[in-house]
Design a protein around this motif. Structure first.
Motif, PDB file in Angstrom:
ATOM      1  N   GLY A 213       0.810  -1.210   0.000  1.00 34.52           N
ATOM      2  CA  GLY A 213       0.000   0.000   0.000  1.00 34.52           C
ATOM      3  C   GLY A 213       0.843   1.260   0.000  1.00 34.52           C
ATOM      4  O   GLY A 213       0.529   2.234  -0.688  1.00 34.52           O
ATOM      5  N   VAL A 214       1.936   1.247   0.779  1.00 33.30           N
ATOM      6  CA  VAL A 214       2.849   2.391   0.785  1.00 33.30           C
ATOM      7  C   VAL A 214       3.440   2.600  -0.607  1.00 33.30           C
ATOM      8  O   VAL A 214       3.464   3.719  -1.134  1.00 33.30           O
ATOM      9  CB  VAL A 214       3.981   2.199   1.822  1.00 33.30           C
ATOM     10  CG1 VAL A 214       5.016   3.315   1.697  1.00 33.30           C
ATOM     11  CG2 VAL A 214       3.412   2.193   3.234  1.00 33.30           C
ATOM     12  N   LEU A 215       3.908   1.507  -1.213  1.00 31.12           N
ATOM     13  CA  LEU A 215       4.525   1.609  -2.538  1.00 31.12           C
ATOM     14  C   LEU A 215       3.521   2.111  -3.577  1.00 31.12           C
ATOM     15  O   LEU A 215       3.849   2.989  -4.397  1.00 31.12           O
ATOM     16  CB  LEU A 215       5.077   0.252  -2.974  1.00 31.12           C
ATOM     17  CG  LEU A 215       6.152  -0.386  -2.101  1.00 31.12           C
ATOM     18  CD1 LEU A 215       6.743  -1.600  -2.804  1.00 31.12           C
ATOM     19  CD2 LEU A 215       7.248   0.601  -1.754  1.00 31.12           C
ATOM     20  N   LEU A 216       2.312   1.564  -3.555  1.00 33.42           N
ATOM     21  CA  LEU A 216       1.304   1.987  -4.533  1.00 33.42           C
ATOM     22  C   LEU A 216       0.879   3.440  -4.295  1.00 33.42           C
ATOM     23  O   LEU A 216       0.585   4.168  -5.250  1.00 33.42           O
ATOM     24  CB  LEU A 216       0.087   1.066  -4.462  1.00 33.42           C
ATOM     25  CG  LEU A 216       0.302  -0.347  -5.018  1.00 33.42           C
ATOM     26  CD1 LEU A 216      -0.914  -1.221  -4.752  1.00 33.42           C
ATOM     27  CD2 LEU A 216       0.602  -0.298  -6.516  1.00 33.42           C
ATOM     28  N   SER A 217       0.857   3.858  -3.029  1.00 29.11           N
ATOM     29  CA  SER A 217       0.525   5.256  -2.731  1.00 29.11           C
ATOM     30  C   SER A 217       1.560   6.192  -3.324  1.00 29.11           C
ATOM     31  O   SER A 217       1.226   7.220  -3.929  1.00 29.11           O
ATOM     32  CB  SER A 217       0.415   5.461  -1.220  1.00 29.11           C
ATOM     33  OG  SER A 217      -0.634   4.696  -0.673  1.00 29.11           O
ATOM     34  N   ILE A 218       2.851   5.827  -3.142  1.00 40.83           N
ATOM     35  CA  ILE A 218       3.930   6.642  -3.693  1.00 40.83           C
ATOM     36  C   ILE A 218       3.861   6.669  -5.216  1.00 40.83           C
ATOM     37  O   ILE A 218       4.145   7.685  -5.852  1.00 40.83           O
ATOM     38  CB  ILE A 218       5.294   6.098  -3.229  1.00 40.83           C
ATOM     39  CG1 ILE A 218       5.430   6.250  -1.703  1.00 40.83           C
ATOM     40  CG2 ILE A 218       6.448   6.815  -3.922  1.00 40.83           C
ATOM     41  CD1 ILE A 218       6.659   5.569  -1.135  1.00 40.83           C
ATOM     42  N   ALA A 219       3.444   5.531  -5.799  1.00 37.31           N
ATOM     43  CA  ALA A 219       3.418   5.428  -7.256  1.00 37.31           C
ATOM     44  C   ALA A 219       2.209   6.116  -7.881  1.00 37.31           C
ATOM     45  O   ALA A 219       2.332   6.778  -8.915  1.00 37.31           O
ATOM     46  CB  ALA A 219       3.438   3.954  -7.663  1.00 37.31           C
ATOM     47  N   LEU A 220       1.020   5.975  -7.251  1.00 37.38           N
ATOM     48  CA  LEU A 220      -0.213   6.372  -7.915  1.00 37.38           C
ATOM     49  C   LEU A 220      -0.786   7.708  -7.463  1.00 37.38           C
ATOM     50  O   LEU A 220      -1.306   8.468  -8.288  1.00 37.38           O
ATOM     51  CB  LEU A 220      -1.273   5.281  -7.719  1.00 37.38           C
ATOM     52  CG  LEU A 220      -0.957   3.912  -8.328  1.00 37.38           C
ATOM     53  CD1 LEU A 220      -2.058   2.919  -7.997  1.00 37.38           C
ATOM     54  CD2 LEU A 220      -0.779   4.020  -9.837  1.00 37.38           C
TER      55      LEU A 220
ATOM     56  N   ARG B  41      12.777  22.867  -7.760  1.00 38.08           N
ATOM     57  CA  ARG B  41      13.408  23.856  -8.646  1.00 38.08           C
ATOM     58  C   ARG B  41      12.648  24.034  -9.952  1.00 38.08           C
ATOM     59  O   ARG B  41      13.124  24.693 -10.867  1.00 38.08           O
ATOM     60  CB  ARG B  41      14.857  23.443  -8.965  1.00 38.08           C
ATOM     61  CG  ARG B  41      15.781  23.314  -7.776  1.00 38.08           C
ATOM     62  CD  ARG B  41      15.960  24.645  -7.045  1.00 38.08           C
ATOM     63  NE  ARG B  41      16.935  24.535  -5.985  1.00 38.08           N
ATOM     64  CZ  ARG B  41      16.689  24.108  -4.753  1.00 38.08           C
ATOM     65  NH1 ARG B  41      15.471  23.716  -4.443  1.00 38.08           N
ATOM     66  NH2 ARG B  41      17.630  24.064  -3.834  1.00 38.08           N
ATOM     67  N   GLY B  42      11.478  23.387 -10.065  1.00 32.55           N
ATOM     68  CA  GLY B  42      10.639  23.575 -11.238  1.00 32.55           C
ATOM     69  C   GLY B  42      10.849  22.564 -12.345  1.00 32.55           C
ATOM     70  O   GLY B  42      10.272  22.711 -13.433  1.00 32.55           O
ATOM     71  N   VAL B  43      11.655  21.526 -12.123  1.00 30.05           N
ATOM     72  CA  VAL B  43      11.864  20.489 -13.134  1.00 30.05           C
ATOM     73  C   VAL B  43      10.681  19.523 -13.096  1.00 30.05           C
ATOM     74  O   VAL B  43      10.334  18.994 -12.024  1.00 30.05           O
ATOM     75  CB  VAL B  43      13.183  19.722 -12.883  1.00 30.05           C
ATOM     76  CG1 VAL B  43      13.365  18.627 -13.940  1.00 30.05           C
ATOM     77  CG2 VAL B  43      14.360  20.670 -12.894  1.00 30.05           C
ATOM     78  N   LYS B  44      10.070  19.268 -14.243  1.00 30.05           N
ATOM     79  CA  LYS B  44       8.941  18.344 -14.304  1.00 30.05           C
ATOM     80  C   LYS B  44       9.478  16.924 -14.444  1.00 30.05           C
ATOM     81  O   LYS B  44       9.803  16.454 -15.532  1.00 30.05           O
ATOM     82  CB  LYS B  44       8.035  18.689 -15.480  1.00 30.05           C
ATOM     83  CG  LYS B  44       6.728  17.906 -15.485  1.00 30.05           C
ATOM     84  CD  LYS B  44       5.796  18.355 -16.601  1.00 30.05           C
ATOM     85  CE  LYS B  44       4.493  17.572 -16.576  1.00 30.05           C
ATOM     86  NZ  LYS B  44       3.571  17.999 -17.660  1.00 30.05           N
ATOM     87  N   MET B  45       9.563  16.221 -13.297  1.00 28.82           N
ATOM     88  CA  MET B  45      10.137  14.880 -13.288  1.00 28.82           C
ATOM     89  C   MET B  45       9.114  13.830 -13.713  1.00 28.82           C
ATOM     90  O   MET B  45       7.903  14.031 -13.561  1.00 28.82           O
ATOM     91  CB  MET B  45      10.660  14.559 -11.890  1.00 28.82           C
ATOM     92  CG  MET B  45      11.876  15.369 -11.483  1.00 28.82           C
ATOM     93  SD  MET B  45      13.302  15.001 -12.527  1.00 28.82           S
ATOM     94  CE  MET B  45      13.642  13.298 -12.059  1.00 28.82           C
ATOM     95  N   PRO B  46       9.578  12.686 -14.234  1.00 26.54           N
ATOM     96  CA  PRO B  46       8.652  11.606 -14.580  1.00 26.54           C
ATOM     97  C   PRO B  46       7.923  11.096 -13.342  1.00 26.54           C
ATOM     98  O   PRO B  46       8.442  11.190 -12.220  1.00 26.54           O
ATOM     99  CB  PRO B  46       9.576  10.516 -15.161  1.00 26.54           C
ATOM    100  CG  PRO B  46      10.850  11.209 -15.495  1.00 26.54           C
ATOM    101  CD  PRO B  46      10.978  12.353 -14.555  1.00 26.54           C
ATOM    102  N   SER B  47       6.737  10.555 -13.537  1.00 22.56           N
ATOM    103  CA  SER B  47       5.999   9.917 -12.445  1.00 22.56           C
ATOM    104  C   SER B  47       6.738   8.650 -12.014  1.00 22.56           C
ATOM    105  O   SER B  47       7.757   8.273 -12.599  1.00 22.56           O
ATOM    106  CB  SER B  47       4.596   9.556 -12.909  1.00 22.56           C
ATOM    107  OG  SER B  47       4.665   8.543 -13.917  1.00 22.56           O
ATOM    108  N   PHE B  48       6.203   7.975 -10.995  1.00 23.20           N
ATOM    109  CA  PHE B  48       6.823   6.728 -10.519  1.00 23.20           C
ATOM    110  C   PHE B  48       6.970   5.734 -11.663  1.00 23.20           C
ATOM    111  O   PHE B  48       8.044   5.185 -11.903  1.00 23.20           O
ATOM    112  CB  PHE B  48       5.971   6.143  -9.388  1.00 23.20           C
ATOM    113  CG  PHE B  48       6.571   4.932  -8.727  1.00 23.20           C
ATOM    114  CD1 PHE B  48       7.414   5.062  -7.641  1.00 23.20           C
ATOM    115  CD2 PHE B  48       6.289   3.651  -9.197  1.00 23.20           C
ATOM    116  CE1 PHE B  48       7.968   3.939  -7.029  1.00 23.20           C
ATOM    117  CE2 PHE B  48       6.831   2.529  -8.589  1.00 23.20           C
ATOM    118  CZ  PHE B  48       7.671   2.680  -7.504  1.00 23.20           C
ATOM    119  N   PHE B  49       5.866   5.496 -12.389  1.00 20.84           N
ATOM    120  CA  PHE B  49       5.914   4.541 -13.493  1.00 20.84           C
ATOM    121  C   PHE B  49       6.631   5.128 -14.707  1.00 20.84           C
ATOM    122  O   PHE B  49       7.269   4.402 -15.472  1.00 20.84           O
ATOM    123  CB  PHE B  49       4.505   4.094 -13.866  1.00 20.84           C
ATOM    124  CG  PHE B  49       3.838   3.252 -12.806  1.00 20.84           C
ATOM    125  CD1 PHE B  49       4.373   2.026 -12.444  1.00 20.84           C
ATOM    126  CD2 PHE B  49       2.698   3.697 -12.170  1.00 20.84           C
ATOM    127  CE1 PHE B  49       3.776   1.255 -11.467  1.00 20.84           C
ATOM    128  CE2 PHE B  49       2.093   2.935 -11.185  1.00 20.84           C
ATOM    129  CZ  PHE B  49       2.632   1.707 -10.829  1.00 20.84           C
TER     130      PHE B  49
END
Length: 471
Positions: free
Chosen positions: A39-46, A440-448
């Motif tokens: 659940g922790v992992l999926l929360s961080i991911a989704l 710093r304003g960089v649009k990073m990729p999501s978890f997936f």
């Protein structure tokens, strides 16, 4: 009061009476006890994708809820003694030393400002990554990441595409670069405490490290050069224009001395042997570890006191990234308790198939399988306890593993360190770098989205390494 804090105080108050509490027998656990961890992992991911505002404001509460979803039922089923013992071990032996070390490195590195307006060309960016890879094995992946990520982002603040720079930074500086010494990454430090020679990994994992970092640098240079040539990639207006003095230099130099103190304290705790120890709810707390942690706290305070305020202002230093990592890993370290117990149960536990898969039919260890099993679990679990699980599965004797089964120990070491780059949660600096970049304003990729990068670039390289070195 925060629910986790309330439960923690209650359990620690019971510590004297629970010193003899039984250990968790992973062979008796159901895989359902791993649901809170998932659940922790999926929360961080989704949740950052599905409910970004909610996650930004309440990620600590979500993590605490999953931690309570494990601790409360576990205390009811197995008794408060076993629950308190597991909680105390995670808190005292793992989480607090982990957070104290990260905080010290975060603070010290945040007190060093690299002056001069560097311009993020492909050559300069690749040079930054190469320097970071070297530094990572001597000042840790966390220290090197915190020292270099801010000036690297600042050097590229006039470019349109920056996310790929940060992704490769995580691959190289936050992970692969820490593979050569026990100072580089926590799993190797645990091996050092178990008796593995300080320079053993440098001698036995160097070819794999050189291959991985070398190929990644070439791939990065090609990709960054392509972006750099695109129309509109470089803005005519630089947010940090050149100003006198424009020469490269460092402010906050006292933090270099404090950084050496951090390295010295970590080394001392591994070399110094003392019979003096205290027991908290069944968890031994040795004098060397206490001295190390107290020293690291003193270093943190000294850095904050001695670093000029202007340095922190220039670095845009703030506690947000550290707070995010501390809260998320609190949930990870707590909910991972039954998962690690099930892995430690070996072939008799719910994950017995994983343990059996690393052994050949003749009973000898299979280095390739150890590499992938350690690596894949390290991608989602904490790589330090995962390293210990497979270190013990392979025999647990450092003298034998360094000689007769050297290939197996090299595979475990490489898997734990290299594959920590597969996800944002594979290694603590990954999340810290992501948080700083987004701040710093960089649009990073999501978890997936990040995993698409790692699966497309890192996994094929790991396959090649398996065929070359791990047969």
């Amino acid at each position: 009061m925060n629910p986790i804090r309330t439960l923690a105080l209650g359990l620690l108050c019971l510590a004297p009476a629970l010193a003899g509490a039984a250990e968790i027998d992973g062979s008796q656990l159901s895989v359902l006890w791993g649901v809170p961890f998932a659940g922790v992992l999926l929360s961080i991911a989704l949740l950052p994708l599905l409910a970004p505002l909610f996650w930004h404001h309440h990620f600590g509460k979500v993590t605490a809820a999953w931690a309570l979803a494990f601790l409360v039922p576990f205390a009811v089923v197995f008794g408060p003694g076993v629950a308190a013992a597991g909680f105390a071990h995670a808190l005292v032996a793992e989480y607090l030393p982990f957070v104290i070390l990260l905080t010290a490195l975060f603070t010290v590195a945040g007190g060093i400002y690299i002056r001069g307006n560097l311009h993020g060309s492909p050559a300069l960016n690749a040079g930054f990554l190469a320097v970071g890879a070297v530094l990572a094995s001597f000042m840790g992946t966390t220290g090197a990441s915190m020292l270099l990520i801010r000036p690297l982002i600042r050097a590229n603040d006039n470019r349109k595409h920056v996310a790929h720079v940060v992704v490769f930074f995580i691959f190289i500086v936050s992970n692969a670069g820490g593979s050569l010494t026990p100072l580089g990454d926590p799993p190797l430090f645990l091996g050092f405490l178990k008796g593995v020679d300080f320079f053993w990994t440098a001698r036995h994992v160097f070819p794999e490290t050189l291959f991985l970092i070398g190929v990644l640098l070439v791939l990065f240079y090609v990709m960054d050069s392509w972006y750099y040539r695109q129309a509109g990639e470089v803005s005519r207006t630089d947010p940090t224009p050149d100003s006198a003095p424009a020469a490269l230099g460092f402010d906050g130099k006292i933090n270099f001395v404090l950084l050496l103190a951090v390295v010295g304290l970590v080394l001392l705790s591994g070399i110094w042997k003392s019979p003096v120890e205290w027991v908290i709810a069944g968890t031994p707390l040795g004098l060397p570890g206490l001295v190390r942690d107290a020293g690291l706290i003193a270093v943190t305070v000294a850095s904050l006191a001695l670093t000029p305020r202007q340095v922190h202002a220039d670095n845009q230093f703030g506690w947000g990234p550290m707070q995010e990592v501390a809260k998320l890993f609190a949930g990870i370290f707590l909910t991972i308790i039954p998962v690690i117990a099930m892995l430690k149960a070996g072939v008799n536990g719910p994950f017995g198939a994983i343990v059996s898969a690393v052994t050949r039919p003749d009973g000898s260890p299979d280095p390739a399988m150890y590499f992938w099993a350690t690596g894949l679990l390290s991608s989602f679990l904490d790589n330090a306890p995962t390293y210990l699980v497979f270190f013990n599965t392979a025999g647990g004797e450092a003298a034998t593993l360094m000689t007769t089964h050297a290939a197996t120990l090299a595979a475990i070491s490489a898997g734990a360190v290299f594959m920590g780059a597969n996800t944002y949660i594979g290694n603590a600096p990954n999340l810290m770098v992501k948080a700083i970049a987004e701040d710093r304003g960089v649009k990073m990729p999501s978890f997936f989205g990040y995993m698409l990068w790692s699966c497309g670039i890192l996994v094929p390289l790991f396959v090649v390494m398996t065929f070359i070195w791990l047969q």
